[in-house]
Design a protein around this motif. Structure first.
Motif, PDB file in Angstrom:
ATOM      1  N   LEU A  14       3.439  10.991  -7.794  1.00 37.62           N
ATOM      2  CA  LEU A  14       2.372  10.511  -8.256  1.00 37.62           C
ATOM      3  C   LEU A  14       2.451   8.852  -7.949  1.00 37.62           C
ATOM      4  N   ASP A  15       1.432   8.318  -7.355  1.00 39.43           N
ATOM      5  CA  ASP A  15       1.487   7.073  -6.640  1.00 39.43           C
ATOM      6  C   ASP A  15       0.413   6.146  -7.765  1.00 39.43           C
ATOM      7  N   ASP A  16       0.990   4.972  -7.535  1.00 38.72           N
ATOM      8  CA  ASP A  16       0.256   3.832  -8.317  1.00 38.72           C
ATOM      9  C   ASP A  16       0.530   4.239  -9.984  1.00 38.72           C
ATOM     10  N   PHE A  17       1.552   4.652 -10.313  1.00 39.93           N
ATOM     11  CA  PHE A  17       1.762   5.165 -11.683  1.00 39.93           C
ATOM     12  C   PHE A  17       1.518   3.676 -12.415  1.00 39.93           C
ATOM     13  N   ALA A  25      10.137   2.226  -6.935  1.00 38.19           N
ATOM     14  CA  ALA A  25       9.319   0.942  -7.070  1.00 38.19           C
ATOM     15  C   ALA A  25       8.684   0.516  -5.912  1.00 38.19           C
ATOM     16  N   GLU A  26       7.198   0.267  -6.189  1.00 36.56           N
ATOM     17  CA  GLU A  26       6.637  -0.239  -5.004  1.00 36.56           C
ATOM     18  C   GLU A  26       6.533  -1.716  -4.873  1.00 36.56           C
ATOM     19  N   GLY A  27       6.418  -2.264  -3.659  1.00 33.62           N
ATOM     20  CA  GLY A  27       6.292  -3.782  -3.648  1.00 33.62           C
ATOM     21  C   GLY A  27       7.515  -4.664  -4.024  1.00 33.62           C
TER      22      GLY A  27
HETATM   23 MG    MG Z   1       1.016   3.084  -4.302  1.00 40.16          MG
END
Ligand code: MG
Ligand code: C2E
Ligand code: MG
Ligand code: MG
Length: 292
Positions: free
Chosen positions: A179-182, A236-238
Motif C-alpha cells: 500500500l503506497d503513500d499511506f 519509509a519513503e523519502g
Molecule cells: Mg510512494
C-alpha cells in the motif's frame, strides 16, 4: 450592465480550458507514439535495510525519454495516461520490462531479492490484471514472491467486487501487495484489515517531517504499530539524510528508500550498483547532518 465584462472573463476561461484539453489530447497522442517507438524507460531505486544500509530490493519508476523535451517524470504524463486508457498498455510494458530486468540480474547471479512495480487503479478496470501478472512472471521464469505490486490508497475510492477479487487472486498467486503513500488518501483502517497487504509505505510527507515535529513522529509510530498488528512490513519513503534514518530506527522502522541511499538510477547504473554493492552498505560516507 456588467455582461460584456463577464462574457469576456468567461471566454478567457473557456479558451484556457480548451487549450488544456488540446494539450491533453496531444500528450495522449504522443504517449501512444512513445509506446510504439519504445521511448519509456524504467529507473530503479534501492530499497534498503536501514540498520545495515544494504540493499534488499528495488522499486521500478517509469521515465519517458521524449525526443524533443527530454526526460519526462511520471507526474508529467501518468495522469494523462490514466485519463486516456493508455495506462493499460503502459502498465503492461512496465510489468513485463521489470520482470525482464529482474530475470537478467538473476541470470547474472546478482543477488537482488525483489522488484517493486507501481500499479495504477485503472489497471484493475478490465478485470484481467492478475492474469497479466501471472503471464509476465511465467514468461520470464520469475518466482511470484520476488515481485511486489505497489498500489496507492486511491484504489479504495471506489469499492468494487472485481478489485477485491483481483487483489485476492494476486495474493493467491504469491506476489506481494504494497500500500503506497499511506496516510495521504482514503486511509481507512478497515481496508487494511480487509485486503491482504504485505507492506505499507509511509508517505514521505510524514517521513521528511520526522525531525521537525512530534506530530509526524507520532504518525510514523502509529503506522508502525498498525503494521505489527497486521504483520505487514513498513517502508519509509523519502529518507534523505542520516538524521531521519536514525529517528526511523529509534521508532522501530527497519526499511527505507530515499536520496540518502540513492536516487532512482538508469538500468545500467543500477546494474553497476548491484555488481559493486549488493552486499555492502550503500552509504559508506559519514553524513554531515547526523552530527548536527
Ligand atoms: Mg510512494
Ligand atoms: P511513488 O511510487 O510514491 O514513488 C516515490 C517517488 O519519490 C519517486 O518519484 C521517487 O523518485 C521519489 N523519491 C525517492 N526518494 C526520494 C527522496 O529521498 N526525496 C524525494 N523528495 N523524493 C524521492 P517519481 O519517480 O517522480 O514517481 C512519482 C510517482 O509516479 C510514483 O510515486 C508513482 O506513484 C508514480 N509512478 C512511477 N512509476 C510508475 C509506473 O511505472 N506506473 C504507475 N502507474 N505509476 C508510476
Ligand atoms: Mg511506489
Ligand atoms: Mg509518492
Amino acid at each position: 450592465e456588467n455582461r460584456g465584462h463577464d462574457k469576456g472573463v468567461f471566454r478567457l476561461y473557456d479558451s484556457e480550458m480548451y487549450r488544456r484539453a488540446q494539450q491533453r489530447i496531444n500528450l495522449a497522442r504522443e504517449l501512444r507514439q512513445a509506446l510504439e517507438d519504445d521511448q519509456f524507460e524504467l529507473h530503479y531505486q534501492p530499497k534498503v535495510d536501514l540498520a545495515t544500509g544494504t540493499m534488499i530490493g528495488c522499486e521500478a519508476l517509469i521515465r519517458w525519454m521524449h525526443p524533443d523535451r527530454g526526460l519526462q517524470m511520471p507526474g508529467q504524463f501518468i495522469p494523462v495516461a490514466e485519463q486516456s486508457q493508455l495506462i493499460g498498455p503502459i502498465g503492461d510494458w512496465v510489468l513485463f520490462q521489470a520482470c525482464r530486468d529482474l530475470r537478467e540480474w538473476q541470470a547474472a547471479n546478482l543477488d537482488l531479492v525483489r522488484v517493486s512495480v507501481n500499479v495504477s487503479v485503472d489497471q484493475f478496470r478490465p478485470g484481467d490484471f492478475p492474469e497479466k501478472v501471472r503471464e509476465a512472471l511465467e514468461i520470464h521464469g520469475i518466482d511470484p514472491a520476488a515481485l511486489t505490486l505497489e498500489i496507492t490508497e486511491s484504489v479504495f475510492s471506489e469499492e468494487s467486487e472485481t478489485l477485491n477479487r483481483q487483489l485476492n487472486d494476486l495474493h493467491q498467486l504469491g506476489v506481494k501487495l504494497s500500500l503506497d503513500d499511506f496516510g495521504t488518501g482514503y486511509s481507512s483502517l478497515l481496508y487494511l484489515q480487509r485486503y491482504p497487504f504485505d507492506e505499507i509505505k509511509i508517505d514521505m510527507g510524514f517521513v521528511r517531517g520526522i525531525l521537525d515535529n512530534a506530530f509526524n513522529r507520532n504518525i510514523v509510530s502509529m503506522i508502525l504499530g498498525i503494521s505489527q498488528v497486521l504483520g505487514a512490513d513498513i517502508v519509509a519513503e523519502g529518507v534523505e539524510n542520516a538524521a531521519v534514518r536514525d529517528v526511523l530506527l529509534e521508532l522501530g522502522c527497519r526499511i527505507g528508500q530515499g536520496y540518502h541511499y540513492s536516487m532512482p538510477l538508469e538500468v545500467e547504473d543500477f546494474r553497476w550498483l548491484l555488481e559493486k554493492h549488493s552486499r555492502l552498505p550503500l552509504t559508506l560516507h559519514p553524513d554531515a547532518t547526523s552530527n548536527s
